[in-house]
Design an enzyme around this catalytic site. Structure first.
Site, mmCIF file in Angstrom:
data_model
loop_
_atom_site.group_PDB
_atom_site.id
_atom_site.type_symbol
_atom_site.label_atom_id
_atom_site.label_comp_id
_atom_site.label_asym_id
_atom_site.label_seq_id
_atom_site.Cartn_x
_atom_site.Cartn_y
_atom_site.Cartn_z
ATOM 1 C CG ASN A 1 -1.710 1.243 1.401
ATOM 2 O OD1 ASN A 1 -1.774 2.075 0.491
ATOM 3 N ND2 ASN A 1 -2.342 1.404 2.564
ATOM 4 C CE LYS B 1 -0.118 3.250 4.820
ATOM 5 N NZ LYS B 1 0.032 3.359 6.257
ATOM 6 C CG HIS C 1 -5.802 2.016 5.459
ATOM 7 N ND1 HIS C 1 -5.324 2.933 6.358
ATOM 8 C CD2 HIS C 1 -4.788 1.142 5.233
ATOM 9 C CE1 HIS C 1 -4.057 2.628 6.650
ATOM 10 N NE2 HIS C 1 -3.711 1.543 5.978
ATOM 11 C CD GLU D 1 -2.795 5.533 6.809
ATOM 12 O OE1 GLU D 1 -2.827 5.545 5.570
ATOM 13 O OE2 GLU D 1 -1.849 5.029 7.465
ATOM 14 C CD GLU E 1 -3.245 -2.262 7.389
ATOM 15 O OE1 GLU E 1 -2.199 -2.559 6.795
ATOM 16 O OE2 GLU E 1 -3.797 -1.147 7.278
ATOM 17 C CB SER F 1 5.644 -1.511 11.795
ATOM 18 O OG SER F 1 5.210 -0.198 12.094
#
Ligand code: 13P
Length: 256
Positions: free
Chosen positions: A10, A12, A100, A102, A172, A218
């Site tokens: 991803n 982003k 997601h 975010e 996640e 991470s």
């Protein structure tokens, strides 16, 4: 049943379309047929890169898969700035990330929006990579399993078992995203197991067994093997480490 692992990058809001071409060319050089026999590898670039990535992958017959980071719940209409599943399907996207953290945080996407996006992806023949995960505060109160299962139930409301077959789940934990604070292999495995148990309950054991569950947060080449050791962990959704082709290729080669 054996599930083919999936390593998805991803990107982003990183890499323009020219940089995307350079990264995909490097990945094509670094990841070979032996890898693609063992692992599905996907890049998930920003919308503006997808056409360039598609052209390169199709033209060079690369085995790399690709997808998008979001889609509209609607197929067309007066929705300025939005991108539909119809458009993504036309570009050959295999995957689209939905839910997601975010987007949940910065675009106020709640479970019902996530549910409508899962449905829009499926209606257009695109596999949603449905993201779920708890905050540090929820984990501190041992509420992580209840939270993730509730996100999962809401996101999959009204989805038939046959449609669930097309979905990929990404666990996640928010506290692990972009922090360098990777979950322990035990934490990743136990949540993946809880997710699979829930899907087996709602969609049947056979579909539960087929479901691919990724871990994200991470992930680096130094930690991918221990994360993948979990029996219910079938791959990774990689953020920062997917921007650097050598590092992402090392992650994709975890099986070697
Ligand atoms: P990082 O790998 O940068 O922590 O990001 C994970 C992620 O959010 C992937 O979707």
């Amino acid at each position: 049943m054996s599930r083919k692992p999936l390593i998805a990058g991803n990107w982003k809001m990183n890499l323009n379309h020219l940089e995307a071409i350079a990264v995909v060319q490097k990945l094509a050089f670094l990841i070979d047929d032996k890898d693609f026999e063992a692992v599905d590898v996907a890049v998930i670039p920003p919308f503006t890169d997808i056409r360039s990535v598609q052209t390169l992958i199709d033209g060079d017959r690369l085995r790399l898969l690709f997808g998008a980071q979001d889609l509209s719940p609607k197929n067309s209409g007066a929705f300025t700035g939005d991108i539909s599943g119809v458009m993504l399907a036309k570009l050959g996207c295999t995957f689209v990330i939905v839910g997601h953290s975010e987007r949940r945080e910065h675009h106020n996407e709640d479970d019902s929006i996530v549910n409508s996006k899962v449905k829009a992806a499926l209606a257009n023949g695109i596999s949603p990579i449905l993201c779920v995960g708890e905050s540090a505060a929820i984990r501190a109160e041992n509420g992580e399993v209840a939270h993730v299962i509730s996100q999962l139930k809401a996101a999959l409301s009204g989805i038939t078992p046959a449609q669930v077959k097309k979905i990929v789940i990404a666990y996640e934990p928010i506290w692990a995203i972009g922090t360098g604070n990777v979950a322990t292999p035990e934490d990743a495995q136990s949540m993946a197991q809880a997710i699979r148990a829930q899907i087996s309950k709602s969609a049947g054991a056979e579909i539960g067994e087929r479901l691919r569950i990724l871990y994200g947060g991470s992930v680096k080449s130094g930690t991918i093997r221990e994360i993948m050791a979990g029996a219910d962990v079938d791959g990774a959704l990689v953020g920062g480490a997917s921007l650097e082709p050598e590092e992402f290729a090392r992650i994709a080669k975890f099986h070697r």
